[in-house]
Design an enzyme around this catalytic site. Structure first.
Site, PDB file in Angstrom:
ATOM      1  N   GLU A  40     -14.588  15.837 -10.858  1.00 57.70           N
ATOM      2  CA  GLU A  40     -15.487  15.005 -11.667  1.00 57.70           C
ATOM      3  C   GLU A  40     -16.825  15.697 -11.901  1.00 57.70           C
ATOM      4  OE1 GLU A  40     -13.569  13.976  -9.259  1.00 57.70           O
ATOM      5  OE2 GLU A  40     -12.278  12.480 -10.229  1.00 57.70           O
ATOM      6  N   HIS A  71     -11.987   1.080  -5.883  1.00 57.18           N
ATOM      7  CA  HIS A  71     -11.586   1.065  -7.294  1.00 57.18           C
ATOM      8  C   HIS A  71     -12.027  -0.223  -7.996  1.00 57.18           C
ATOM      9  CE1 HIS A  71      -8.852   4.243  -5.898  1.00 57.18           C
ATOM     10  NE2 HIS A  71      -8.616   4.556  -7.158  1.00 57.18           N
TER      11      HIS A  71
END
Ligand SMILES: Cc1ncc(C[n+]2csc(CCOP(=O)(O)OP(=O)(O)O)c2C)c(N)n1
Ligand SMILES: [Mg+2]
Lengths: 323, 326
Positions: free
Chosen positions: A60, A129
């Site tokens: 990322e 999440h």
């Protein structure tokens, strides 16, 4: 007018701008033939090919860094982070690099970079999440933040984001991807820093962000039956922030409730509340109230519904204010 | 190896000039810091001048460079005007970054110097993205990215090795292995003696060289740049060097070991290169002239900076965002 989902609206905005701007490149993981983790990029890989729709490795930080490098050297990039929770891995590139580079290099570079990421707060996917971390970024000067709640706004805001010369964090919501609104055939742009009254009312101003917007509208409906008129406002962007529209509404209603999925402590609601105190204190008939996600790691499965606000929690907060 | 012809003596003297200029710039920076004229900190590259000068001399003018907070030398070597650099160190309005960046954030986009960065290794993926941009736009430019031994332990370095090799971008990694990350010696930070091994693990050709030999750095960088420009992807050069000064002018720690000090003197790249130049046919007068000219340029840079105004307090909000149409 076409009726389409928010997913399709975002896709359409990006497709139009990719056709228009040959320098626009998409970076991320699973964005190739797979079409993006939540399908937002469906068809783009087939249309624009692997040079411009660049499926890449899981990293990322470097993915945002590469996007930034493209942005400062004559291209424009959109980086997708699969879940908002994963911004933690790219934090330095977003906060210390993209947000500040134009400033600390004395304006020698511009940063036409969009970082797209979805909040997945309402699917019970557990503590890693499910988070809504927008407040972290509203805290940082140098970033623009769009956070639409429907297809019409999402398209207009994405079109604006893709013409920006500054870094934009574009926060979506998986729960809203499938919701539909009318979207004009002709091109349109929604500027950042303009909130939108989704439902006019006169007794209380209800500010709702991202995934709480449908709950806020349902609560307003419920309360209407009890004779309470609720004005629902979606800020649509957090930086810049439309303080003026909220102040105007508060001056009419005298009451404000702010709702978001994000944690309560130091959430965006706290900042909005303080701005109202500074600018509209004399109009307040009641304390400003927050209906937010609870300050707990968001549990997996069934328990998550306890954590995020629903229409009943919002409605009862408003009833409490009115009594 | 470069033969000593009349034409290239001029070019070699220009390299010498740049090395002296960097030395003088850093000496001035330390002095100005001691006088309280540079706020925050400043990170001299004294003793490492051969690396930026050798490497940048292998580039075309429109090639691009990114570097670290210890990158004053890289900025000068890429052709940035030392007056605007010094003014930036003193955060004057005439500074290359309008006095916003200071010692750790220098930039001269016109000269292809795309900035120094104060977060260790963060500029490495950014350099990767710039290189990808050059590749996609087919500009034939090459990107040089300077970083330290400390940076080579950061995740972003590994992420960029992988991505840049995968996408075959025209990026040359220049590791300035000066033996320390602040106070931590490489013996306490590196699992292998050669940082170049890491690049090889990703299929990137790499060499470890004497970073205090400016001609060696130049020759190796030329080959790496040619490799990248021809589309073969990234290359890495590990330049072994030593840091003479403390980590920064601000650092508490000192190096008091006299043996180390002697070692440094022996490898000083500037007298070493002077000796080489004399052997190649340059005269003492020529070297002296370069020295005088380079030092005078830095003296002028200091005067220019000192005479420049500080930014007004109300300007602090300016330039957070780019205006539309820029
Ligand atoms: C991410 C990050 N961690 C720590 C620091 C503090 N810091 C600044 S320079 C430095 C040492 C870096 O060493 P190296 O990469 O070898 O470069 P050198 O200073 O030797 O040129 C450290 C730890 C920082 N600026 N950024
Ligand atoms: Mg070091």
């Amino acid at each position: 007018m076409a009726v389409m989902t928010m997913r399709e609206a975002i896709n359409q905005a990006i497709r139009e701008e990719m056709q228009r701007q040959p320098e626009l490149v998409l970076l991320g993981q699973d964005i190739g033939a797979y079409g993006g983790t939540f399908g937002v990029y469906r068809g783009l890989f087939e249309e624009f090919g692997p040079e411009r729709v660049r499926d890449g490795p899981l990293c990322e930080s470097a993915t945002v860094g590469f996007g930034l490098g493209l942005a400062i050297s004559g291209m424009r990039a959109v980086v997708e982070l699969e879940f908002m929770d994963f911004v933690t891995l790219a934090m330095d590139q977003i906060v210390n690099q993209a947000a500040k580079m134009h400033y600390f290099l004395g304006g020698q570079v511009t940063v036409p970079l969009v970082i797209r990421t979805p909040i997945v707060s309402r699917m019970g996917m557990g503590p890693q999440h499910s988070q809504s971390l927008e407040a972290w970024f509203m805290h940082v000067p140098g970033l623009k933040i769009a956070i639409p709640s429907n297809a019409f706004d999402a398209k207009g805001l994405m079109k604006t984001a893709l013409r920006e010369q500054n870094p934009v964090l574009f926060i979506e919501n998986v729960k809203l991807y499938g919701t539909k609104t009318e979207v004009p055939e002709e091109e349109y742009f929604i500027p950042f820093g303009q909130a939108r009254i989704l439902r006019p009312g006169k007794d209380v101003t209800l500010v709702a962000i991202s995934g709480t917007v449908p709950e806020a509208l349902a609560a307003a409906e419920q309360l209407e039956r009890d004779g309470i008129s609720v004005e629902v406002i979606d800020p649509r962007s957090l930086s810049p922030f439309d303080t003026a529209m909220l102040v105007g509404s508060l001056q009419r209603t005298g009451r404000m409730v702010i709702t978001h999925d994000a944690y309560r402590t130091c959430g965006v609601a706290a900042e909005i509340s303080q701005r109202m105190m500074e600018e509209a204190f004399d109009y307040l008939n009641a304390p400003i109230t927050r209906v937010t996600g609870l300050d707990v790691p968001i549990p997996s499965g069934h328990l998550h519904v306890t954590v995020v606000p629903d229409q009943n929690r919002i409605a009862s907060a408003i009833r409490g204010l009115m009594s | 190896m470069i033969a000593a012809t009349q034409e290239n003596i001029g070019m070699l003297l220009a390299l010498y000039n740049r090395m002296v200029m960097i030395r003088a710039f850093e000496e001035s920076a330390i002095e100005l810091f001691a006088k309280g004229l540079i706020t925050g900190s400043t990170h001299p590259c004294i003793g490492q001048e051969a690396i930026p000068v050798g490497a940048c001399s292998a580039l075309e003018p429109d090639d691009l460079v990114l570097a670290t907070y210890r990158g004053h030398g890289a900025a000068i070597a890429k052709g940035a005007d030392p007056r605007y650099l010094m003014a930036e160190l003193l955060t004057r309005t005439t500074g290359c970054c309008k006095g916003r960046g200071g010692s750790m954030h220098l930039c001269d986009k016109e000269k292809g110097f795309l900035g120094t960065n104060a977060i260790v290794a963060a500029h490495i993926p950014i350099a990767g993205g710039v290189a990808l941009s050059c590749k996609l736009r087919k500009t034939r430019q090459v990107v040089l990215c300077f970083f330290g031994d400390g940076a080579s332990c950061e995740g972003e370095f590994f992420e960029t090795l992988n991505m840049s090799a995968l996408w075959k971008v025209p990026l040359v990694f220049i590791c300035e292995n000066n033996g320390y990350a602040i106070s931590v010696p490489t013996s306490a930070s590196q699992a292998t003696p050669d940082i170049a091994d890491r690049a090889r693990g990703f299929g990137i050709p790499a060499v470890s060289i004497d970073g205090n030999d400016v001609l060696e750095v130049r020759a190796r960088t030329s080959a790496a740049v040619a490799h990248a420009r021809q589309g073969y992807g990234p290359f890495m050069i590990e330049c072994k060097t030593v840091r003479w000064e403390r980590h920064s002018a601000f650092s508490a720690g000192r190096y008091e070991n006299p043996e180390e000090a002697q070692r440094w003197k022996k490898v000083d790249p500037i007298p070493r290169f002077a000796q080489r130049l004399l052997e190649m046919g340059a005269t003492v007068e020529q070297l002296n002239t370069e020295e005088v000219v380079a030092r005078a340029a830095i003296q002028q840079a200091v005067e220019f900076a000192m005479d420049s105004p500080l930014p007004e307090p109300e300007s602090v909000y300016e330039g957070i965002f780019a205006k539309p149409g820029t």
